[in-house]
Structure formats: C-alpha cells, structure tokens
Write an enzyme that holds these catalytic residues in place. Structure first.
Site, PDB file in Angstrom:
ATOM      1  N   GLN A  74       0.849  -1.185   0.000  1.00 25.16           N
ATOM      2  CA  GLN A  74       0.000   0.000   0.000  1.00 25.16           C
ATOM      3  C   GLN A  74       0.887   1.238   0.000  1.00 25.16           C
ATOM      4  O   GLN A  74       1.487   1.586   1.023  1.00 25.16           O
ATOM      5  CB  GLN A  74      -0.928  -0.037   1.209  1.00 25.16           C
ATOM      6  CG  GLN A  74      -1.793  -1.299   1.258  1.00 25.16           C
ATOM      7  CD  GLN A  74      -2.804  -1.372   0.134  1.00 25.16           C
ATOM      8  OE1 GLN A  74      -3.855  -0.734   0.183  1.00 25.16           O
ATOM      9  NE2 GLN A  74      -2.512  -2.161  -0.896  1.00 25.16           N
ATOM     10  N   ARG A 113      -4.193   3.254   4.948  1.00 26.75           N
ATOM     11  CA  ARG A 113      -3.535   4.077   3.942  1.00 26.75           C
ATOM     12  C   ARG A 113      -3.987   3.659   2.546  1.00 26.75           C
ATOM     13  O   ARG A 113      -4.483   2.543   2.343  1.00 26.75           O
ATOM     14  CB  ARG A 113      -2.022   3.989   4.075  1.00 26.75           C
ATOM     15  CG  ARG A 113      -1.415   2.665   3.727  1.00 26.75           C
ATOM     16  CD  ARG A 113       0.061   2.538   4.161  1.00 26.75           C
ATOM     17  NE  ARG A 113       0.866   3.660   3.765  1.00 26.75           N
ATOM     18  CZ  ARG A 113       1.346   4.598   4.622  1.00 26.75           C
ATOM     19  NH1 ARG A 113       1.050   4.507   5.916  1.00 26.75           N
ATOM     20  NH2 ARG A 113       2.088   5.584   4.195  1.00 26.75           N
ATOM     21  N   ALA A 145     -11.519   2.108   5.009  1.00 21.32           N
ATOM     22  CA  ALA A 145     -10.623   1.339   4.145  1.00 21.32           C
ATOM     23  C   ALA A 145      -9.798   2.248   3.233  1.00 21.32           C
ATOM     24  O   ALA A 145      -9.978   3.461   3.206  1.00 21.32           O
ATOM     25  CB  ALA A 145     -11.432   0.342   3.326  1.00 21.32           C
ATOM     26  N   HIS A 146      -8.918   1.618   2.460  1.00 18.94           N
ATOM     27  CA  HIS A 146      -7.976   2.382   1.640  1.00 18.94           C
ATOM     28  C   HIS A 146      -8.679   3.194   0.550  1.00 18.94           C
ATOM     29  O   HIS A 146      -9.667   2.773  -0.041  1.00 18.94           O
ATOM     30  CB  HIS A 146      -6.885   1.496   1.034  1.00 18.94           C
ATOM     31  CG  HIS A 146      -7.376   0.337   0.228  1.00 18.94           C
ATOM     32  ND1 HIS A 146      -6.524  -0.621  -0.259  1.00 18.94           N
ATOM     33  CD2 HIS A 146      -8.609  -0.034  -0.191  1.00 18.94           C
ATOM     34  CE1 HIS A 146      -7.198  -1.518  -0.940  1.00 18.94           C
ATOM     35  NE2 HIS A 146      -8.471  -1.181  -0.914  1.00 18.94           N
ATOM     36  N   ASN A 147      -8.134   4.406   0.348  1.00 19.64           N
ATOM     37  CA  ASN A 147      -8.573   5.328  -0.712  1.00 19.64           C
ATOM     38  C   ASN A 147      -9.977   5.901  -0.511  1.00 19.64           C
ATOM     39  O   ASN A 147     -10.540   6.488  -1.427  1.00 19.64           O
ATOM     40  CB  ASN A 147      -8.477   4.662  -2.090  1.00 19.64           C
ATOM     41  CG  ASN A 147      -7.070   4.250  -2.427  1.00 19.64           C
ATOM     42  OD1 ASN A 147      -6.751   3.066  -2.457  1.00 19.64           O
ATOM     43  ND2 ASN A 147      -6.195   5.216  -2.640  1.00 19.64           N
TER      44      ASN A 147
END
Length: 343
Positions: free
Chosen positions: A196, A216, A237-239
């Site tokens: 990530q 991240r 969660a990511h993004n």
C-alpha cells in the site's frame, strides 16, 4: 474553579434569570445535580425533572421558565450552552506533560515549541510535530509523519509513516492511522500482497474515537477532510474520501475507494460498499447497508428493528416464501387478466 452565573452567561450568550452572583463549579444532570452545579434541559422527555432539580442553576429556553424553580441561563439552544460550558469546566487532564525521559525521539525529528511527549512514546526519523502537539504515552509516530498545531493523541495511538494530520485534531486511545489497506491479488488460489503505497491525509479540527482504524491508500491517499468526527471502533478502508463535517457513529465501516460527501451522518453499525459515491447531506440510520451510489440528499434506512422472537420467526418464514408468493401473485394476475378478456 468556579464562575458566577453572570460570567457563564457572558461566555455562552445567555441571559440570567435569578441571582447573577450564584457560583457554579461543575455540570450535572437535572436529576442528580446538587448545590454549586448547573444542569440543562434540551429534551422535553426530561421536562418533569426541571421543577424538582436541586441544581443551583439550569440552562433552558424561555418557554421553560414557568416550570423553573431555580436560577436560569436562558438561550435558544440549551444543548449548545451545555457544550460550551462543558468545554469551560472540563477537568480532563492533558494527554502528556513535557517530554518524558523514557520517550524515544529520533535526532532528525522536528519538534515545535510546547510539544509534550508521554512515557515510552516513539518518534521516528524525519517526523514533524508542530507547536503545542501532545503525544500520549506509548504512541508510535512513524517515519516522516507530520502532525499539526495543537493536535492531541491519547495513549497507544499508532501513526504510520508519511501520514499527515492537521491542526487542532483529537485522536483517542489505541487508534491506528495509516495501516495497510486490504490489497491482495489472487494467483492460482494463493493471495499475493499488494504493498500500500499511498498515505492518509487528515484535515484540521478532526476528532477520531478510540480503536478506530484508517487504512492508507493503495496508490492515492485516504483523505479525511476538515471537521470530520469519527466515533469509536470505525473502519475506514484504503482510498476512501470523507467530506467536510461528516459524522460517523460507532462500529460503522466504509469499504475501499468510496467517496462520502460533506455534512453526512452515518449512525451506528452502518455498512458502506466500496467504489461508490455518496452525495452531500445524506443521513443513514443505524444498521443501514449502502450498496450503490446515492445521488440525492435525504434520510436512508434498511436495518430491521428488533421485535419479539416469535414474531421475527414468523416474519423470517414469510421472507423465505417471498419468491414463491410472488410467482403465485403473477399467475393469479395473469388468470384475472384472461378472465377479463373473455368477458
């Protein structure tokens, strides 16, 4: 520390009814308040307690004065008055005092003025802590992370490498910011980890509850914008991108690459699918499942309220029969249509 009722009125924009020299030391509920304490009434459900309270003063609207038997601070929004007085009379200790001798601070870290770092905290290389930052005991601040002015972290918060946190933020204990997003590729039945490579960017005046996790980004960053408030045990969660002044209650989750607009409210246990967009000003009631784009602001619900077990068993049995029932209804509609045609 104590304040006169007049001093408190000036600070919260209220008018005094009664003895303006009455001394107030703390805040309590209408039911449990004693001499020297101030209470508030903002919910009509508790109005019957107003005439019986032992508080030295109460914060109320003008409509409630007739039922008030004690001193009062009168204002349009008593709950806001309560919030302002709670800030003024807050007895919460600071997250840290000075820099504890057991803290491990890398020589390359940039430490601003009036920074406090608690016992056994670790500050890695190239970290930047701005003026007035307070880092609680046992925190970990990873390489090249940046934390803005007057931001406070309670004990055991982990901030991973290159994470950026803005000014005047408050992060409660055991929260993790910048951990890896859930990124894997499947090859012949085996999971292959995808590093990530993004980060987490948190704006100003953000509050994050205890044991919340913000992952991240995979390539781009996860972004939490100004004024967002997150309760305890939330998963971001990511993004994910969360817009300004959005609020999320405990145990809600947002899957990856979803964009939530500004001024939204997510009640407890709301689940939001990944790769969708939610417009500004949406409210999701408890246990709602958000599975597709929301393009119009409004209130959305999907969780089933609790009911007696026997009733639920009957309801569940009917739910399982919905498909067959629907087929029967369609067949009956077809027969009725044919009969009408014959007549």
């Amino acid at each position: 520390m104590s304040y006169t009722l007049k001093e408190l009125a000036d600070k919260i924009g209220a008018s005094v009814h009664g003895n303006e020299n009455c001394l107030i030391e703390s805040i309590a509920t209408l039911l449990n308040a004693k001499d020297g304490q101030i209470a508030f009434l903002s919910n009509v459900k508790y109005q019957q307690q107003l005439s019986q309270t032992k508080a030295s003063a109460v914060i109320i609207t003008e409509d409630c004065l007739a039922d008030c038997q004690t001193n009062a601070l009168v204002m349009k929004n008593p709950y806001m008055g309560y919030a302002l007085l709670a800030q003024l009379l807050d007895t919460t200790p600071p997250t840290a005092n000075n820099i504890h001798p057991t803290a491990v601070v890398d020589a390359s870290a940039i430490i601003g003025s009036n920074v406090s770092i608690g016992a056994n905290a670790v500050i890695e290389s190239d970290v930047e802590l701005a003026e007035g930052v307070s880092i609680g005991a046992g925190c970990f601040i990873g390489k090249a992370a940046k934390i803005g002015k007057q931001t406070s972290l309670w004990a055991n918060v982990s901030v991973y490498h290159r994470v950026e946190i803005g000014d005047n933020c408050l992060i409660q204990a055991n929260t993790v910011i910048g951990s890896d997003g859930f990124g894997y590729a499947n090859h012949q039945g085996n999971w292959v980890k995808i590093p990530q490579l993004g980060s987490v960017i948190i704006g100003n005046n953000v509050e994050i509850g205890a044991s919340t996790t913000i992952d991240r980004g995979a390539l781009d960053d996860t972004i939490i914008k100004d004024g967002v408030i997150l309760d305890n045990q939330i998963q971001i969660a990511h993004n994910v991108v969360i817009g300004e002044n959005t609020a999320m209650a405990a145990c809600s989750v947002i899957a990856g690459s979803t964009v939530v607009g500004k001024n939204c409210t997510l009640a407890g246990m709301v689940g939001v699918n990944g790769h969708i967009n939610i417009t500004d000003g949406c409210v999701f009631t408890g246990f709602a499942m958000v599975t597709k784009n929301i393009t119009e602001s409004g209130v959305y619900s999907s969780g089933l309220p609790a009911q007696p077990n026997k009733e639920w068993q009957k309801t569940n049995a009917r739910i399982r029969k919905l498909d067959s029932t629907n087929k029967k209804i369609k067949a009956l509609e077809k027969e009725i249509s044919q009969l009408k045609g014959e007549s």
